[in-house]
Design a protein around this motif. Structure first.
Motif, PDB file in Angstrom:
ATOM      1  N   MET A   1      17.831 -23.436 -15.943  1.00 21.02           N
ATOM      2  CA  MET A   1      17.740 -24.852 -15.594  1.00 21.02           C
ATOM      3  C   MET A   1      17.051 -24.959 -14.245  1.00 21.02           C
ATOM      4  O   MET A   1      17.436 -24.285 -13.294  1.00 21.02           O
ATOM      5  N   VAL A   2      16.053 -25.808 -14.168  1.00 23.07           N
ATOM      6  CA  VAL A   2      15.254 -25.958 -12.946  1.00 23.07           C
ATOM      7  C   VAL A   2      15.423 -27.385 -12.423  1.00 23.07           C
ATOM      8  O   VAL A   2      15.154 -28.350 -13.133  1.00 23.07           O
ATOM      9  N   SER A   3      15.859 -27.497 -11.172  1.00 23.78           N
ATOM     10  CA  SER A   3      16.133 -28.820 -10.604  1.00 23.78           C
ATOM     11  C   SER A   3      14.864 -29.594 -10.280  1.00 23.78           C
ATOM     12  O   SER A   3      14.803 -30.806 -10.454  1.00 23.78           O
ATOM     13  N   CYS A  19      14.457 -28.706 -18.005  1.00 24.21           N
ATOM     14  CA  CYS A  19      14.059 -29.514 -16.846  1.00 24.21           C
ATOM     15  C   CYS A  19      13.672 -30.907 -17.302  1.00 24.21           C
ATOM     16  O   CYS A  19      13.633 -31.196 -18.504  1.00 24.21           O
ATOM     17  N   THR A  20      13.365 -31.767 -16.350  1.00 23.33           N
ATOM     18  CA  THR A  20      12.879 -33.110 -16.658  1.00 23.33           C
ATOM     19  C   THR A  20      11.385 -33.065 -16.962  1.00 23.33           C
ATOM     20  O   THR A  20      10.708 -32.056 -16.723  1.00 23.33           O
ATOM     21  N   SER A  38       7.943 -23.194 -23.867  1.00 23.44           N
ATOM     22  CA  SER A  38       9.085 -22.711 -23.094  1.00 23.44           C
ATOM     23  C   SER A  38       9.822 -23.860 -22.402  1.00 23.44           C
ATOM     24  O   SER A  38      10.980 -23.716 -22.024  1.00 23.44           O
ATOM     25  N   TYR A  39       9.143 -25.007 -22.246  1.00 20.75           N
ATOM     26  CA  TYR A  39       9.758 -26.137 -21.544  1.00 20.75           C
ATOM     27  C   TYR A  39      10.632 -26.950 -22.492  1.00 20.75           C
ATOM     28  O   TYR A  39      10.161 -27.487 -23.495  1.00 20.75           O
ATOM     29  N   GLN A  40      11.898 -27.013 -22.161  1.00 23.02           N
ATOM     30  CA  GLN A  40      12.864 -27.815 -22.914  1.00 23.02           C
ATOM     31  C   GLN A  40      13.130 -29.074 -22.095  1.00 23.02           C
ATOM     32  O   GLN A  40      13.988 -29.102 -21.220  1.00 23.02           O
ATOM     33  N   VAL A  41      12.332 -30.114 -22.341  1.00 18.76           N
ATOM     34  CA  VAL A  41      12.352 -31.317 -21.502  1.00 18.76           C
ATOM     35  C   VAL A  41      13.532 -32.209 -21.876  1.00 18.76           C
ATOM     36  O   VAL A  41      13.744 -32.525 -23.058  1.00 18.76           O
ATOM     37  N   LYS A  42      14.281 -32.610 -20.852  1.00 21.26           N
ATOM     38  CA  LYS A  42      15.454 -33.454 -21.045  1.00 21.26           C
ATOM     39  C   LYS A  42      15.334 -34.727 -20.213  1.00 21.26           C
ATOM     40  O   LYS A  42      14.786 -34.718 -19.111  1.00 21.26           O
TER      41      LYS A  42
END
Length: 203
Positions: A1-3, A19-20, A38-42
């Motif tokens: 998780m990346v802030s 991440c956002t 790879s980016y799981q955007v939330k």
């Protein structure tokens, strides 16, 4: 998780990055070797699970897309703030304050005796100078905030932006909360132009 996408919090080479959208945009530009999938955007305030832990991203007010990470496990709420900012900043989402049982926070300015100056008054100090001024700033977040403040409080001033910052300005313009007024850096304009304010690149 990346802030958020600053280099001391975001790095390349991960199989999955939660991440956002803002963070994914900046990381995709900076780390072109990363796989797009790879980016799981939330979304902010949308809860998802990793194993038994419920996770929610909350706006941190630091830069565009910056998030606090709320983790709930067995009835306990753990809040990791990452970097955050309490001051108003129209270039990013405002901080969202939440109660938690356990707080994990950055502490660079934890001493309550540290008082930051008012950003508007600081920007207004640029007024009244006949010569051009060279400003050094970080490429992501700080540069866009300073450009926006100059646009709003020194509107007659031109802002010339170094090529190292331009891509981040353009990402803010395309995906951020508001558009900024600026021009690409031109050495001749900087030396000869009148009433210019210039944002310089510092890696």
């Amino acid at each position: 998780m990346v802030s958020h996408a600053h280099g001391d919090h975001a790095s390349s080479g991960h199989d999955y990055v939660y991440c956002t959208n803002g963070t994914a945009l900046f990381m995709s530009y900076r780390y072109k070797q990363n796989r797009k999938d790879s980016y799981q955007v939330k979304l902010f305030n949308g809860t998802f699970k990793i194993g038994p832990v419920e996770i929610t991203f909350l706006a941190a007010g630091h830069i565009l897309g910056s998030a606090q990470i709320l983790m709930e496990y067995q009835g306990v709420r753990y809040l990791y703030t990452g970097d955050y900012k309490l001051q108003a900043d129209e270039t990013c989402e405002p901080i969202e304050v939440q109660q938690a049982d356990v707080l994990i926070t950055e502490s660079t300015f934890a001493n309550p005796e540290v008082i930051h100056p008012d950003p508007i008054q600081e920007i207004k100090k640029l007024e009244g100078h006949a010569s051009n001024i060279l400003l050094g700033t970080y490429v992501l977040g700080k540069a866009q905030r300073i450009t926006d403040l100059i646009n709003r409080y020194c509107p007659e001033r031109r802002v010339l932006v170094h090529s190292g910052i331009l891509p981040y300005h353009r990402l803010y313009d395309e995906h951020g909360l508001k558009k900024m007024t600026y021009e690409p850096y031109n050495r001749r304009e900087m030396k000869q132009g009148s009433r210019i304010r210039f944002i310089w690149y510092r890696p």
